[in-house]
Scaffold this motif. Structure first.
Motif, PDB file in Angstrom:
ATOM      1  N   ASP A   1       0.816  -1.222   0.000  1.00  0.00           N
ATOM      2  CA  ASP A   1       0.000   0.000   0.000  1.00  0.00           C
ATOM      3  C   ASP A   1       0.846   1.266   0.000  1.00  0.00           C
ATOM      4  O   ASP A   1       0.430   2.287  -0.533  1.00  0.00           O
ATOM      5  CB  ASP A   1      -0.931   0.016   1.225  1.00  0.00           C
ATOM      6  N   THR A   2       2.022   1.227   0.611  1.00  0.00           N
ATOM      7  CA  THR A   2       2.835   2.433   0.713  1.00  0.00           C
ATOM      8  C   THR A   2       3.569   2.700  -0.596  1.00  0.00           C
ATOM      9  O   THR A   2       3.753   1.801  -1.422  1.00  0.00           O
ATOM     10  CB  THR A   2       3.872   2.307   1.843  1.00  0.00           C
ATOM     11  N   ASP A   3       3.999   3.955  -0.765  1.00  0.00           N
ATOM     12  CA  ASP A   3       4.795   4.308  -1.942  1.00  0.00           C
ATOM     13  C   ASP A   3       5.991   3.368  -2.077  1.00  0.00           C
ATOM     14  O   ASP A   3       6.274   2.849  -3.165  1.00  0.00           O
ATOM     15  CB  ASP A   3       5.317   5.746  -1.823  1.00  0.00           C
ATOM     16  N   ALA A   4       6.689   3.167  -0.974  1.00  0.00           N
ATOM     17  CA  ALA A   4       7.914   2.361  -1.013  1.00  0.00           C
ATOM     18  C   ALA A   4       7.623   0.924  -1.423  1.00  0.00           C
ATOM     19  O   ALA A   4       8.352   0.331  -2.234  1.00  0.00           O
ATOM     20  CB  ALA A   4       8.608   2.393   0.351  1.00  0.00           C
ATOM     21  N   GLU A   5       6.550   0.336  -0.883  1.00  0.00           N
ATOM     22  CA  GLU A   5       6.206  -1.056  -1.211  1.00  0.00           C
ATOM     23  C   GLU A   5       5.818  -1.200  -2.686  1.00  0.00           C
ATOM     24  O   GLU A   5       6.245  -2.137  -3.366  1.00  0.00           O
ATOM     25  CB  GLU A   5       5.059  -1.530  -0.323  1.00  0.00           C
ATOM     26  N   LEU A   6       5.036  -0.243  -3.175  1.00  0.00           N
ATOM     27  CA  LEU A   6       4.598  -0.314  -4.565  1.00  0.00           C
ATOM     28  C   LEU A   6       5.767  -0.107  -5.521  1.00  0.00           C
ATOM     29  O   LEU A   6       5.908  -0.837  -6.518  1.00  0.00           O
ATOM     30  CB  LEU A   6       3.513   0.734  -4.821  1.00  0.00           C
ATOM     31  N   CYS A   7       6.605   0.867  -5.228  1.00  0.00           N
ATOM     32  CA  CYS A   7       7.762   1.120  -6.090  1.00  0.00           C
ATOM     33  C   CYS A   7       8.731  -0.061  -6.070  1.00  0.00           C
ATOM     34  O   CYS A   7       9.312  -0.416  -7.108  1.00  0.00           O
ATOM     35  CB  CYS A   7       8.472   2.410  -5.673  1.00  0.00           C
ATOM     36  N   GLN A   8       8.893  -0.671  -4.912  1.00  0.00           N
ATOM     37  CA  GLN A   8       9.778  -1.833  -4.826  1.00  0.00           C
ATOM     38  C   GLN A   8       9.253  -2.982  -5.675  1.00  0.00           C
ATOM     39  O   GLN A   8      10.034  -3.706  -6.319  1.00  0.00           O
ATOM     40  CB  GLN A   8       9.929  -2.283  -3.364  1.00  0.00           C
ATOM     41  N   TRP A   9       7.942  -3.144  -5.712  1.00  0.00           N
ATOM     42  CA  TRP A   9       7.364  -4.208  -6.531  1.00  0.00           C
ATOM     43  C   TRP A   9       7.691  -3.986  -8.005  1.00  0.00           C
ATOM     44  O   TRP A   9       8.121  -4.916  -8.697  1.00  0.00           O
ATOM     45  CB  TRP A   9       5.847  -4.274  -6.329  1.00  0.00           C
ATOM     46  N   PHE A  10       7.496  -2.761  -8.483  1.00  0.00           N
ATOM     47  CA  PHE A  10       7.802  -2.475  -9.893  1.00  0.00           C
ATOM     48  C   PHE A  10       9.291  -2.615 -10.172  1.00  0.00           C
ATOM     49  O   PHE A  10       9.702  -3.115 -11.224  1.00  0.00           O
ATOM     50  CB  PHE A  10       7.313  -1.070 -10.268  1.00  0.00           C
ATOM     51  N   MET A  11      10.112  -2.206  -9.225  1.00  0.00           N
ATOM     52  CA  MET A  11      11.559  -2.318  -9.409  1.00  0.00           C
ATOM     53  C   MET A  11      11.980  -3.783  -9.533  1.00  0.00           C
ATOM     54  O   MET A  11      12.776  -4.145 -10.414  1.00  0.00           O
ATOM     55  CB  MET A  11      12.285  -1.642  -8.242  1.00  0.00           C
ATOM     56  N   ASP A  12      11.437  -4.624  -8.675  1.00  0.00           N
ATOM     57  CA  ASP A  12      11.779  -6.048  -8.707  1.00  0.00           C
ATOM     58  C   ASP A  12      11.198  -6.734  -9.943  1.00  0.00           C
ATOM     59  O   ASP A  12      11.878  -7.538 -10.598  1.00  0.00           O
ATOM     60  CB  ASP A  12      11.254  -6.741  -7.445  1.00  0.00           C
TER      61      ASP A  12
ATOM     62  N   TYR B   1      14.004   6.151  -5.618  1.00  0.00           N
ATOM     63  CA  TYR B   1      14.440   4.866  -5.086  1.00  0.00           C
ATOM     64  C   TYR B   1      15.468   4.245  -6.025  1.00  0.00           C
ATOM     65  O   TYR B   1      15.256   4.203  -7.241  1.00  0.00           O
ATOM     66  CB  TYR B   1      13.253   3.909  -4.960  1.00  0.00           C
ATOM     67  N   LEU B   2      16.567   3.747  -5.463  1.00  0.00           N
ATOM     68  CA  LEU B   2      17.549   3.008  -6.241  1.00  0.00           C
ATOM     69  C   LEU B   2      17.478   1.529  -5.879  1.00  0.00           C
ATOM     70  O   LEU B   2      17.096   1.171  -4.757  1.00  0.00           O
ATOM     71  CB  LEU B   2      18.963   3.524  -5.980  1.00  0.00           C
ATOM     72  N   SER B   3      17.876   0.687  -6.802  1.00  0.00           N
ATOM     73  CA  SER B   3      17.812  -0.760  -6.571  1.00  0.00           C
ATOM     74  C   SER B   3      18.777  -1.221  -5.484  1.00  0.00           C
ATOM     75  O   SER B   3      18.608  -2.308  -4.924  1.00  0.00           O
ATOM     76  CB  SER B   3      18.090  -1.518  -7.869  1.00  0.00           C
ATOM     77  N   ASN B   4      19.793  -0.386  -5.179  1.00  0.00           N
ATOM     78  CA  ASN B   4      20.733  -0.750  -4.105  1.00  0.00           C
ATOM     79  C   ASN B   4      20.199  -0.394  -2.716  1.00  0.00           C
ATOM     80  O   ASN B   4      20.898  -0.571  -1.716  1.00  0.00           O
ATOM     81  CB  ASN B   4      22.091  -0.099  -4.332  1.00  0.00           C
ATOM     82  N   GLY B   5      18.970   0.115  -2.654  1.00  0.00           N
ATOM     83  CA  GLY B   5      18.352   0.452  -1.374  1.00  0.00           C
ATOM     84  C   GLY B   5      18.461   1.916  -0.997  1.00  0.00           C
ATOM     85  O   GLY B   5      17.806   2.369  -0.048  1.00  0.00           O
ATOM     86  N   GLU B   6      19.262   2.683  -1.747  1.00  0.00           N
ATOM     87  CA  GLU B   6      19.405   4.112  -1.448  1.00  0.00           C
ATOM     88  C   GLU B   6      18.123   4.845  -1.829  1.00  0.00           C
ATOM     89  O   GLU B   6      17.506   4.574  -2.859  1.00  0.00           O
ATOM     90  CB  GLU B   6      20.597   4.674  -2.209  1.00  0.00           C
TER      91      GLU B   6
END
Length: 299
Positions: free
Chosen positions: A192-203, A222-227
């Motif tokens: 639901d959060t921005d971070a969770e949604l963006c991480q899904w698309f990144m992965d 957001y960077l793929s290295n976690g930064e």
């Protein structure tokens, strides 16, 4: 990489018809304009009609300092009605215009092979013809090139299939907070959060960067290295916001290509977008130095 990184944008070139008159624009060309102003060797690939508006638009691009590869055809040069509501634009696009009929030529392919960054979006690839041309160009880019997908959803000129196809080509994905909600529902993503949604698309699409903007509130990268970098948008007097997101994108991309850190590139992008919001139109003349609005606010 060349002394000046080569930045190529593929897509719509048009006249924004505002209450105050017409101004040259189009998201990909805006991207190249601001990348050029920040140190890129910027090119724009698009099409205009064999009409007076097309000839005027071609001249406007030259005057702005963007190198354009423009195809000419018998379809009308694109005009877009822009309605401003407290400075926020609403766009009314016409179908079957010149940039709906792009062709991938040897000139475009050669430039795509050399490019350090290629910017593209959904709007200009709404037609089968232009979609094929854009994808052909993207397929010949270097493996290390930045492929900057600014989703730029407009009207009904997109589909899940198109978005997926363009995401599969991307290394950088830019969207705004409203588009993130739309994609959450379209793709039925977990979280639901921005971070969770963006991480899904990144992965899911093997992206190395996601740029999320939220207008006058904030932007997060957001960077793929976690930064991660999150910046509250500075408060300025807004003339209009036409082209501000593209200014953000072009500035961020060229700063990263020139070796800036995530935070440095993000701050430069925020300040440039704020400057564009303080001016009229997408291609304002740059001052000797863009104001550091963040520093003025003690940040």
């Amino acid at each position: 990489m060349a002394a000046k990184p080569i930045v190529l944008s593929i897509g719509e070139l048009l006249w924004d018809v505002l209450p105050s008159g017409k101004r040259a624009g189009g998201a990909p060309v805006n991207f190249s304009y601001h990348a050029t102003k920040n140190g890129a060797d910027g090119y724009a690939f698009s099409a205009v009609g064999n009409d007076d508006l097309g000839r005027e638009l071609e001249e406007a691009v030259k005057e702005a300092g963007v190198k354009a590869i423009l195809q000419h055809n018998d379809h009308p040069t694109s005009t877009v009605e822009v309605e401003l509501n407290e400075g926020i634009p609403q766009y009314i696009f016409k179908p079957d215009v010149a940039w709906d009929h792009l062709r991938c030529t040897d000139e475009l392919s050669d430039l795509a092979r050399k490019a350090d960054s290629v910017c593209y979006g959904t709007l200009a690839l709404r037609s089968d013809e232009s979609r094929k041309a854009g994808l052909e160009a993207l397929k010949v880019t270097r493996p290390d090139a930045m492929r900057f997908f600014d989703i730029n959803l407009r009207g009904t000129f997109y589909s899940q299939d198109l978005i997926q196809e363009l995401l599969n080509m991307a290394t950088v994905f830019k969207l705004n907070d409203e588009e993130l909600v739309l994609l959450r529902d379209m793709f039925k993503t977990p979280g639901d959060t921005d971070a969770e949604l963006c991480q899904w698309f990144m992965d899911e699409y093997h992206l190395n960067t996601i740029v999320l903007t939220a207008g006058s509130d904030y932007s997060t990268i957001y960077l793929s290295n976690g930064e991660t970098s999150r910046i509250q948008t500075p408060k300025i007097k807004v003339a209009d916001t036409v082209g501000a997101g593209d200014a953000f994108s072009g500035t961020f991309a060229i700063n990263r290509l020139l070796g800036a850190s995530l935070v440095q590139a993000h701050r430069a992008a925020v300040n440039t977008a704020a400057f564009v919001c303080s001016q009229h139109g997408a291609w304002p003349e740059y001052p000797d130095q863009i104001p550091d609005y963040l520093a003025q606010e003690g940040r």
